[in-house]
Each structure stands twice: as structure tokens, then as C-alpha cells.
Design a protein around this motif. Structure first.
Motif, PDB file in Angstrom:
ATOM      1  N   PRO A  73      10.380   1.359  -2.509  1.00  0.00           N
ATOM      2  CA  PRO A  73      10.154   1.148  -4.016  1.00  0.00           C
ATOM      3  C   PRO A  73       9.017   1.643  -4.339  1.00  0.00           C
ATOM      4  O   PRO A  73       7.804   1.712  -3.728  1.00  0.00           O
ATOM      5  N   GLY A  74       8.727   2.004  -5.866  1.00  0.00           N
ATOM      6  CA  GLY A  74       7.617   2.373  -6.334  1.00  0.00           C
ATOM      7  C   GLY A  74       7.586   3.994  -6.156  1.00  0.00           C
ATOM      8  O   GLY A  74       8.373   4.406  -5.662  1.00  0.00           O
ATOM      9  N   THR A  75       6.421   4.508  -6.822  1.00  0.00           N
ATOM     10  CA  THR A  75       6.112   5.742  -6.848  1.00  0.00           C
ATOM     11  C   THR A  75       5.130   6.087  -5.958  1.00  0.00           C
ATOM     12  O   THR A  75       4.770   7.557  -5.514  1.00  0.00           O
ATOM     13  N   TYR A  76       4.689   5.190  -5.262  1.00  0.00           N
ATOM     14  CA  TYR A  76       3.601   5.555  -4.218  1.00  0.00           C
ATOM     15  C   TYR A  76       3.347   4.413  -3.355  1.00  0.00           C
ATOM     16  O   TYR A  76       3.547   3.293  -3.621  1.00  0.00           O
ATOM     17  N   ALA A  77       3.152   4.673  -1.996  1.00  0.00           N
ATOM     18  CA  ALA A  77       3.061   3.661  -1.117  1.00  0.00           C
ATOM     19  C   ALA A  77       4.090   2.764  -0.601  1.00  0.00           C
ATOM     20  O   ALA A  77       5.290   3.325  -0.943  1.00  0.00           O
ATOM     21  N   ASN A  78       4.060   1.636  -0.084  1.00  0.00           N
ATOM     22  CA  ASN A  78       5.117   0.724   0.148  1.00  0.00           C
ATOM     23  C   ASN A  78       6.174   1.237   1.231  1.00  0.00           C
ATOM     24  O   ASN A  78       7.267   0.943   1.309  1.00  0.00           O
ATOM     25  N   LYS A  79       5.524   2.308   1.816  1.00  0.00           N
ATOM     26  CA  LYS A  79       6.205   2.873   3.066  1.00  0.00           C
ATOM     27  C   LYS A  79       6.661   2.062   4.130  1.00  0.00           C
ATOM     28  O   LYS A  79       7.509   2.225   4.896  1.00  0.00           O
ATOM     29  N   GLU A  80       5.888   1.017   4.466  1.00  0.00           N
ATOM     30  CA  GLU A  80       5.997  -0.018   5.553  1.00  0.00           C
ATOM     31  C   GLU A  80       7.567  -0.633   5.361  1.00  0.00           C
ATOM     32  O   GLU A  80       8.197  -1.241   6.471  1.00  0.00           O
ATOM     33  N   VAL A  81       8.109  -0.789   4.135  1.00  0.00           N
ATOM     34  CA  VAL A  81       9.587  -1.205   4.136  1.00  0.00           C
ATOM     35  C   VAL A  81      10.612  -0.458   4.574  1.00  0.00           C
ATOM     36  O   VAL A  81      11.538  -0.694   4.962  1.00  0.00           O
TER      37      VAL A  81
END
Length: 98
Positions: A73-81
Motif C-alpha cells: 500500500p502507499g506510494t513508498y515503503a510498506n514493502k514488509e507486507v
């Protein structure tokens, strides 16, 4: 008699609440395999919406989404999901997925 009706309503509410919780717990909104291939374009469009290199971002995001069936989700980061999306690396060891 009124106590029995109140108890019945309370019990019915409890059962419905438990069923709803169980149904929503099975939904994986993010994470590997949470998308169908036809959902990749929309998620990648949102993910790449704030970048200057939108074409490149979309290319790699779509490639990653088709493989992992996940876009964070989002435009940057949160890759851990999305572990697959997060852990896919280039030959140089940098992240392949935007």
C-alpha cells in the motif's frame, strides 16, 4: 420473559460477531497472493503515482505484481507486507520492485 428475549438477542449478536470476525480474518488485503493478475495495473498505478519515472516504475511494479500477486500500500515503503515484493533483488542486490 423479557430477560429471555434480551438473552436471545445478545446471543444472536455474539454469534454474528464471531462469524463476521472469522470471515474477515481470512481476507488477505496485502501480502503475497492477495491480488488477482487483473488487479495489478490499478495497484501499480497508485504505487507509482508520485514518481517522476512513472513508466519505469510501472514496468517493474507490473513485473513484480505478476510474479508476487502483491503490491504494498502507499506510494513508498510498506514493502514488509509483501515479502516476495520486498525480497526480490537485482543482480546488484538492490530492490527490483518499486
Amino acid at each position: 420473559m423479557a430477560n429471555m428475549k434480551a438473552l436471545s438477542v445478545l446471543l444472536a449478536f455474539l454469534v454474528i460477531s464471531m462469524l463476521a470476525t472469522e470471515a474477515f480474518a481470512g481476507q488477505n488485503l496485502y501480502g503475497n497472493g492477495s491480488l488477482k493478475p487483473n488487479q495489478c495495473y490499478g495497484r501499480c498505478s497508485q504505487r507509482c503515482s508520485e514518481t517522476r519515472k512513472r513508466h519505469d516504475c510501472m514496468f517493474f511494479c507490473m513485473k513484480c505484481c505478476r510474479t508476487c500477486l502483491c503490491v504494498p500500500p502507499g506510494t513508498y515503503a510498506n514493502k514488509e507486507v509483501c515479502p516476495c515484493y520486498n525480497n526480490w533483488k537485482t543482480k546488484r542486490g538492490t530492490s527490483k520492485c518499486p
